[in-house]
Design an enzyme around this catalytic site. Structure first.
Site, PDB file in Angstrom:
ATOM      1  CE  LYS A 112      -4.213  -2.100   1.641  1.00 55.23           C
ATOM      2  NZ  LYS A 112      -3.821  -3.526   1.750  1.00 55.23           N
TER       3      LYS A 112
HETATM    4  C1  LIG Z   1      -4.455  -4.581   1.083  1.00 54.02           C
HETATM    5  C2  LIG Z   1      -3.687  -5.842   0.943  1.00 54.02           C
HETATM    6  C3  LIG Z   1      -4.049  -6.830  -0.007  1.00 54.02           C
HETATM    7  C4  LIG Z   1      -5.273  -6.711  -0.884  1.00 54.02           C
HETATM    8  O1  LIG Z   1      -5.149  -5.701  -1.840  1.00 54.02           O
HETATM    9  P1  LIG Z   1      -6.434  -5.146  -2.608  1.00 54.02           P
HETATM   10  O2  LIG Z   1      -5.943  -3.999  -3.443  1.00 54.02           O
HETATM   11  O3  LIG Z   1      -7.392  -4.707  -1.528  1.00 54.02           O
HETATM   12  O4  LIG Z   1      -6.992  -6.240  -3.425  1.00 54.02           O
HETATM   13  C5  LIG Z   1      -3.240  -7.947  -0.119  1.00 54.02           C
HETATM   14  N1  LIG Z   1      -2.151  -8.124   0.659  1.00 54.02           N
HETATM   15  C6  LIG Z   1      -1.782  -7.204   1.581  1.00 54.02           C
HETATM   16  C7  LIG Z   1      -0.578  -7.471   2.428  1.00 54.02           C
HETATM   17  C8  LIG Z   1      -2.524  -6.035   1.758  1.00 54.02           C
HETATM   18  O5  LIG Z   1      -2.151  -5.124   2.684  1.00 54.02           O
END
Ligand SMILES: *Cc1c(COP(=O)(O)O)cnc(C)c1O
Length: 465
Positions: A112
């Site tokens: 993120k």
């Molecule tokens: C947020 C997250 C996901 C999922 O990503 P999306 O964009 O919501 O599909 C997968 N793995 C981790 C470690 C995350 O923090």
């Protein structure tokens, strides 16, 4: 570039306004009015460029009219200069055909950061010199909160309130939020669940009194700018593995359908992608939707991959919009039905349009743990449980033998070290730059799970300045 809503009736906005707005005011999500194209020669020319230059080439058409190329480059340099690896998102080889794309070298150790570090820069740029101060309010079950806080800590014209469910995020995750002592950061531990915290945030955004006193903004993955930033690493990885002259497949651990939608965007722009694998845990609404059209929300099962413990995937609406021929009225009625019944059936002809690109798999805890051990034994890599869900799906599905498969490594294993230790016997250490996390001072407010108390606290804090 113009941005239009998936529900067809919100005003068309430019990139700046779409970024600051987040959600469209007709309840839809903003998407570019058309997909910009890159020719095979333009993609070939990305070979050898560093991450920042790749980002500039890929994102320039999306920001046209709001930022010029030099401005975009400055923001990308600032955003990606904070990553702990020079390649920003390095590729690691596991065996002759499986690769990992490590997206966790940002400040909070999850993918993120790739999007939110840029979003923080964009917010500051768009608000600088203006009169408006924005108030970001969010709820987190772990990863989004710390990434959003790191992205805006210390920035002018922005304050952030982040709600987390007391005692229900890991110690690492909590400390990554509460040890950020910048004066514009306010952490609140709510007595309740993540859903309770999330419901309070939603209520606040619809609360006339709160909207009167605050310019509210959201940083969850409904914000288009986040998805745009994620498109870049699909190009970056594919070009390193022979693209555009060779097709590449990606397996994406999926919750809110944001990350995998960015892969879809890369394909629309002209990147030859053989397959996009939507990898879910046992919370498998997306797998059911893509295989049988059954888009119905059950109850959330807690797993070792909490960032994917989601029943309703907001960004899926963006794919449905394209599959429905960009018919906003059709999406309004489909989503209206879903909101009323928490279930809908996706028509077969719409689904057919997704089959050429998407595959999906639902991975349970045992299969996840097996993939963790496989990466350890065959690739010499300790991976995190979310990444392991992606890898398990990549290994399950039948993909042409000459296509390299890249699994997106969405978190650093140290972030979920209990689950990693259970499966592998190895307790991954925190990277050195986070080494003193457990000695740092924490600061946060504890509040009851009561909307009025939380709202009063936020309004009073803002009023104090
Ligand atoms: C947020 C997250 C996901 C999922 O990503 P999306 O964009 O919501 O599909 C997968 N793995 C981790 C470690 C995350 O923090």
């Amino acid at each position: 570039m113009d941005y239009i809503s998936t529900r067809g009736s919100a005003p068309t906005l430019d990139f700046r306004a779409a970024t600051l707005a987040g959600l469209a005011n007709d309840g839809g999500l903003y998407v570019p009015a058309h997909w910009p194209k890159m020719t095979a020669d333009e993609i070939r020319a990305l070979a050898g460029l560093d991450y920042v230059e790749t980002a500039v080439r890929v994102m320039t058409p999306f920001v046209a009219g709001a930022l010029n190329e030099d401005e975009l480059r400055e923001l990308c340099k600032a955003a990606y200069g904070r990553f702990g690896h020079d390649a920003v998102t390095p590729l690691v080889q596991l065996d002759h055909r499986h690769w990992l794309l490590e997206l966790f070298h940002g400040p909070t150790l999850a993918f993120k950061d790739v999007a939110l570090q840029l979003l923080g820069q964009l917010f500051e740029k768009f608000l600088s010199g203006g009169e408006t101060d924005i108030t970001i309010v969010g709820a987190t079950s772990g990863d989004t909160g710390s990434a959003a806080i790191e992205a805006v800590a210390g920035r002018e014209h922005i304050r952030i309130f982040m709600l987390h469910p007391e005692g229900r995020v890991s110690d690492v995750q909590r400390r990554q939020m509460t040890t950020v002592l910048a004066p514009n950061v306010y952490n609140i531990a709510i007595d309740g669940s993540f859903d309770d915290a999330q419901a309070m945030v939603k209520r606040l955004f619809g609360d006339a009194e709160a909207r009167d006193q605050l310019t509210l903004s959201a940083v969850n993955s409904i914000n288009w700018a986040r998805l745009m930033a994620q498109v870049v690493y699909y190009f970056y990885a594919a070009v390193r593995l022979g693209g555009p002259d060779r097709k590449v497949a990606f397996s994406v651990p999926t919750g809110n359908f944001g990350d995998v939608f960015a892969g879809y965007v890369a394909a629309q722009m002209g990147l030859p992608i053989a397959r996009l694998v939507v990898a879910t845990n046992v919370n498998d609404i997306l797998h059911r939707a893509l295989t049988s059209g059954d888009y119905s929300a059950g109850t959330v099962t807690a797993t070792a991959t909490p960032s994917m413990d989601i029943q309703v995937s907001s960004n899926f609406e963006r794919l449905l919009f394209d599959l429905a021929g960009r018919d906003g009225a059709a999406i309004t009625s489909m989503m209206g039905e879903f909101d009323a019944k928490r279930a809908m059936t996706i028509p077969g002809d719409m689904l057919a349009g997704s089959r050429g690109l998407f595959s999906s798999a639902s991975i349970d805890g045992d299969a996840m743990a097996l993939a963790l051990r496989w990466a350890q034994e065959h690739g010499g890599q300790i991976i995190d449980p979310h990444t392991a869900v992606g890898l398990a799906a990549a290994r399950t599905l039948d993909i042409e033998a000459d296509v390299p498969i890249v699994t997106l490594a969405t978190a650093h294993p140290a972030k979920f070290r209990e689950a990693v230790e259970r499966a592998t016997g190895v307790r991954p250490p925190l990277p050195a730059r986070l080494g003193n996390l457990f000695e740092r001072e924490e600061r946060y407010e504890r509040l009851p799970g009561d909307y009025d108390a939380v709202k009063a606290h936020i309004l009073a804090t803002v009023a104090r300045g």
